[in-house]
Design an enzyme around this catalytic site. Structure first.
Site, mmCIF file in Angstrom:
data_model
loop_
_atom_site.group_PDB
_atom_site.id
_atom_site.type_symbol
_atom_site.label_atom_id
_atom_site.label_comp_id
_atom_site.label_asym_id
_atom_site.label_seq_id
_atom_site.Cartn_x
_atom_site.Cartn_y
_atom_site.Cartn_z
ATOM 1 C CG HIS A 122 -1.922 -1.033 1.302
ATOM 2 N ND1 HIS A 122 -3.202 -0.881 0.831
ATOM 3 C CD2 HIS A 122 -1.842 -2.296 1.776
ATOM 4 C CE1 HIS A 122 -3.878 -2.004 1.037
ATOM 5 N NE2 HIS A 122 -3.061 -2.883 1.601
ATOM 6 C CE LYS A 144 -7.099 13.469 0.265
ATOM 7 N NZ LYS A 144 -7.207 12.217 -0.457
ATOM 8 N NE ARG A 145 -3.774 9.902 9.925
ATOM 9 C CZ ARG A 145 -3.182 8.967 10.670
ATOM 10 N NH1 ARG A 145 -3.676 7.746 10.722
ATOM 11 N NH2 ARG A 145 -2.100 9.250 11.368
ATOM 12 C CE LYS A 177 -2.880 10.631 2.972
ATOM 13 N NZ LYS A 177 -3.541 9.716 2.006
ATOM 14 C CB THR A 183 -10.499 4.356 -0.830
ATOM 15 O OG1 THR A 183 -9.974 4.750 0.442
ATOM 16 C CG2 THR A 183 -9.762 3.124 -1.317
ATOM 17 C CE LYS A 191 -14.244 5.298 1.302
ATOM 18 N NZ LYS A 191 -13.331 5.457 2.456
HETATM 19 C C1 26Y Z 1 4.191 0.493 9.417
HETATM 20 C C2 26Y Z 1 3.279 1.597 9.842
HETATM 21 C C3 26Y Z 1 4.022 2.895 10.022
HETATM 22 C C4 26Y Z 1 2.149 1.803 8.894
HETATM 23 C C5 26Y Z 1 0.875 1.787 9.403
HETATM 24 C C6 26Y Z 1 -0.200 2.041 8.572
HETATM 25 C C7 26Y Z 1 2.356 2.036 7.545
HETATM 26 C C8 26Y Z 1 1.267 2.283 6.721
HETATM 27 C C9 26Y Z 1 -0.017 2.289 7.231
HETATM 28 C C10 26Y Z 1 -1.178 2.580 6.398
HETATM 29 C C11 26Y Z 1 -1.078 2.880 5.126
HETATM 30 C C12 26Y Z 1 -2.238 3.250 4.332
HETATM 31 O O1 26Y Z 1 -3.325 3.476 4.834
HETATM 32 N N1 26Y Z 1 -2.075 3.333 3.015
HETATM 33 C C13 26Y Z 1 -3.153 3.705 2.131
HETATM 34 O O2 26Y Z 1 -3.783 2.514 1.698
HETATM 35 C C14 26Y Z 1 -4.929 2.794 0.930
HETATM 36 C C15 26Y Z 1 -5.595 1.476 0.608
HETATM 37 O O3 26Y Z 1 -4.844 0.773 -0.329
HETATM 38 C C16 26Y Z 1 -4.572 3.579 -0.313
HETATM 39 O O4 26Y Z 1 -5.771 3.933 -0.970
HETATM 40 C C17 26Y Z 1 -3.802 4.841 0.047
HETATM 41 O O5 26Y Z 1 -3.347 5.478 -1.129
HETATM 42 C C18 26Y Z 1 -2.634 4.483 0.941
HETATM 43 O O6 26Y Z 1 -1.976 5.650 1.386
#
Ligand code: 26Y
Length: 819
Positions: A363, A554-555, A560, A662, A666
């Site tokens: 991701h 969003k975050r 972003k 995503t 929406k």
């Molecule tokens: C390892 C830790 C620091 C960590 C924890 C959570 C690293 C990443 C995440 C979460 C990442 C995340 O939410 N990524 C998002 O995933 C979505 C679903 O695929 C995408 O639509 C989005 O672009 C992406 O930033």
């Protein structure tokens, strides 16, 4: 044992009303006259839950009898939100339950709003897992989700004097009627200790792990109801408990605190969700969480498999395990340990089974978000898994150099051990080599995976990477959050789209129908008025529902580029003040989102948005022409109010950095136009809605990469762009923070000296595109026609379609399976 499950329940309002009162009386112990709002919520939930259980048993029995392949979705995060409306909608009970409650003067909408949000996730990845669970149930995939039952989910955000404050979130305090504790499904999970070699005569030596600590993983199951209740799947979340709840010897000798130390230490594992989604903290507790839920899930999967099969030989034929990012990647080593050390498989056979069982979804490409664990920590906590990782690594490296002639640089790129920055285990490489399929979450992101982080592994295994573009569930993100639009569409094109969302395309020609456009616009206006009410209640800011609602939620992250949006707001503010005589299109800029507590720049961006809002909203010179709002505590429930209320959706990440997005889907599904870069799934949205219906600007991913190589900085752009310069001057001279004028110094000087996120580089294109949208909005016929096209052409971005692709190409499971 001859016991029969009760007859399926009746769903008429009389029966429902009677049963709700029965629950109030006998399960809650309240006379209807004395019942409080929360009692009605609980009673209604219990009545709905009974119906779910009927379907749940039926689904479980059917899947067990069919012996079909099961899919296990392993995810550290499930950002579920509320479940009552989802369940009622999917069971088609909205009307009769509403009527039943009305008999007691209780409003179903009010009751639904009382349910706490299950926020067991950070953002996109966690919400995707929740959409996937719902879509697996809706498309008939026998899927089980595995995750962690955090006592405290994602923090609650408050804004105090403009700045983010984090408060603990306590979703479980009133109990959770959706979960069922399964004490019988609990497993011991080990940590630490050492590895012994056991030599039995006539047999090869065996490694045996003797952990120094053990904790108990206890299962809690939540039913996930699919569309029309036809299938109900299970989300199984693990909670950590001490094996000895209290050390009685310590207690009896007067050490009352010491008696609970073990218990506290164990429970700490599942106490709280890590609130960072882009920076790996590298903390021991996080690695414990990852191993804890991976190991518990694998034991559970194996136990279930061996209950229905003679051996693990056919594991990969009956089981697909999907790793949601690298967070559960230690599962690869753990399954190898279970197969080799516990079940006696030889290494090669175990590796074949393991690889055929796992799939891995990536991701993010952001280097700072890629997980890698210091070898020392890993070895101390998981000594046997560390040995296994070394052995996997040796095999892969031998293969790469012997078969493919990889050189030193290539070998160190694919190695599971990063030798560069203190030795570390690279979880991305582990997940990649341990899976038969590795996927990205949009077409662009998948291509970039092949060119960047996994370039060399892609060369070694050229068939492995594939694309699975994300999607969102149309039940929650259209039917439930936007009943007005759902009703309008049903009247116009009939109910077929409810079962097959791609049939939304039937509404496409209605873009040219003036009467339909008017109704479409009226629904949007009502949704905007509803959001305006929420904002007025929470923030005492009045908004005009006829202004453009321009929304970025969003975050908060530098890539972003909420900062770009804020700078544009300031530039617009300056222009309105300088040219009050021009005819400006009234605009409301709405922001919401949380920053990781340790992410300094992201918190500054939140602070700036609030400071800018305060000044602009109190300036009589701009009146209703421009308002800026930061809505605190963005979560799934707030998103359900926001998505239907947007005219304009901001998807403006630096190209190449947003894996998919995503929220973009929406918004567009609910008829917002998108202003965005060619990033993530925006690229595919452009292909589906057509270039005349989406507003694309800015550098492309390869151009961003090129500028970064050229050491691009913002200075010369700022100097020749007065709009941008004036906005930045205002920020850096303290116009928005007179009490602390230097507050945004670093934020601005980074643009001059570096502009890593291409804010200056993209400013002018962004500004121009925004102004063209101002003009377009004045032509409501043209705007609404594009809005209708967006809704009608977004069906493909359903998570049902994503899940069907995973089922067919990765899992070989579910309806139409290949096995
Ligand atoms: C390892 C830790 C620091 C960590 C924890 C959570 C690293 C990443 C995440 C979460 C990442 C995340 O939410 N990524 C998002 O995933 C979505 C679903 O695929 C995408 O639509 C989005 O672009 C992406 O930033």
């Amino acid at each position: 044992i001859g016991a029969t499950v009760p007859e399926p329940r009746q769903n008429d309002p009389d029966t429902l009303a009677r049963q709700i009162v029965e629950k109030l009386t006998y399960s809650i112990g309240k006379h209807p006259e004395q019942a409080r709002k929360y009692d009605w919520l609980r009673a209604t939930t219990l009545v709905v839950r009974d119906r779910i259980i009927d379907h749940w048993f039926a689904s479980t029995d059917r899947i067990r009898a069919s012996k079909d392949k099961r899919v296990y979705y392993l995810s550290m995060e499930f950002l579920i939100g509320r479940l009552l409306r989802d369940a009622i909608n999917n069971l088609q009970l909205t009307q009769p339950i509403g009527e039943a409650l009305k008999r007691y003067n209780v409003d179903l909408d009010m009751v639904e709003l009382l349910e706490p949000d299950a926020a067991l996730g950070n953002g996109g990845l966690g919400r995707l897992a929740a959409c996937f669970m719902e879509s697996m149930a809706s498309t008939g995939v026998p899927g089980v989700g595995y995750g962690i039952r955090y006592v405290h989910g994602f923090f609650r955000q408050e804004i105090a004097e403009g700045a983010q404050v984090e408060l603990p979130e306590t979703w479980l305090v009133h109990g959770n009627p959706w979960e069922f504790e399964r004490r019988e499904s609990s497993y011991e999970i080990g940590f630490g200790g050492k590895v012994m070699t056991q030599q039995e005569p006539g047999k090869p030596p065996r490694q045996v792990w003797r952990p120094a600590e053990r904790v108990l993983a206890v299962a809690f199951d939540t039913p996930i109801v699919g569309w029309r209740g036809e299938q109900v799947n299970t989300l199984r979340l693990w909670s950590a408990q001490a094996i000895d709840p209290i050390l009685l010897d310590a207690f009896n000798s007067g050490d009352h605190i010491g008696a609970l130390v073990e218990s506290n230490k164990a429970e700490a594992i599942t106490r709280v969700l890590y609130p960072a989604d882009s920076h790996q903290a590298g903390q021991e507790l996080r690695l414990r969480q990852e191993y804890f839920f991976s190991a518990a899930s694998l034991q559970d999967i194996i136990r279930r498999h061996l209950g229905e099969n003679d051996s693990l030989d056919n594991l990969a034929e009956k089981v697909a395990i999907q790793l949601n990012d690298t967070h559960p990647a230690v599962s690869v080593a753990e399954l190898m340990r279970l197969l080799v050390d516990v079940h006696g498989y030889d290494w090669a056979k175990a590796w074949t089974i393991t690889r055929a069982t796992f799939g891995y979804t990536n991701h993010t490409l952001l280097p700072e978000a890629l997980e890698h664990w210091p070898i020392n920590l890993f070895e101390r906590l998981l000594p046997r898994q560390m040995q296994i990782i070394y052995q996997i690594n040796a095999d892969i490296i031998r293969q790469a150099s012997q078969d493919k002639g990889f050189d030193g640089a290539q070998i160190s790129a694919i190695s599971l051990i990063d030798e560069g920055h203190g030795r570390r285990v690279r979880m991305g490489q582990l997940a990649f080599v341990g899976s038969h399929a590795v996927n990205g979450v949009s077409a662009l992101h998948t291509e970039l995976m092949k060119e960047t982080v996994f370039q060399n592994l892609h060369q070694l295994y050229p068939e492995r990477i594939q694309n699975k573009t994300n999607g969102v569930t149309p039940r929650r993100w259209l039917m439930e959050c936007n009943p007005g639009l759902t009703g309008l569409l049903t009247d116009a094109i009939g109910p077929r789209f409810l079962d097959d969302i791609e049939k939304l395309a039937d509404a496409d020609p209605l873009a040219d129908d003036a009467a339909f456009r008017e109704k479409f616009a009226a629904v949007k206006r009502a949704n905007k008025a509803r959001l305006a009410d929420v904002i007025s209640d929470r923030l005492a800011i009045t908004l005009d529902p006829d202004a453009i609602f321009d929304i970025q939620v969003k975050r908060i992250h530098e890539y972003k580029r909420q900062f770009l949006n804020i700078i544009e707001a300031i530039a617009l503010y300056n222009q309105i003040r300088a040219h009050p005589e021009k005819s400006w299109t009234p605009r409301v800029k709405i922001f919401a989102g949380k920053a990781a507590p340790s992410y300094v720049q992201a918190k500054e961006i939140i602070h700036l948005a609030n400071d800018v809002a305060r000044l602009i909203n109190s300036d009589p010179a701009v009146r209703d022409l421009l308002k800026v709002v930061f809505v605190p505590n963005y979560n799934v429930s707030l998103a359900e109010i926001i998505m239907p209320a947007a005219d304009l959706s901001e998807q403006i990440s630096t190209a190449g950095l947003e894996a998919s997005g995503t929220g973009n889907m929406k918004f567009a599904l609910n008829g917002a136009l998108t202003i965005g870069t060619l990033d993530g799934a925006n690229v595919e949205m452009l292909e589906h809605v057509g270039e005349e219906n989406i507003f694309i600007f800015g550098l492309k991913a390869d151009e961003v990469a090129q500028r970064r190589r050229e050491a691009h900085s913002g200075r010369s752009i700022i100097e020749r762009t007065p709009l941008l310069r004036e906005a930045l001057d205002a920020i850096s001279t303290g116009v928005f923070a007179p009490e602390s004028p230097a507050r945004y110094h670093t934020l601005v000087s980074n643009l001059y000296n570096n502009d890593w996120w291409m804010i200056c580089a993209d400013f002018e294109a962004y500004w121009k595109t925004q102004r063209s949208l101002d003009s377009l909005f004045l032509d409501q016929n043209a705007w609404q026609s594009k809005a209708v096209h967006n809704t009608a052409r977004m069906g493909w971005f359903s998570s049902d379609r994503s899940i069907r692709e995973y089922a067919k190409d990765i899992w070989q499971a579910g309806p139409g399976k290949v096995t």
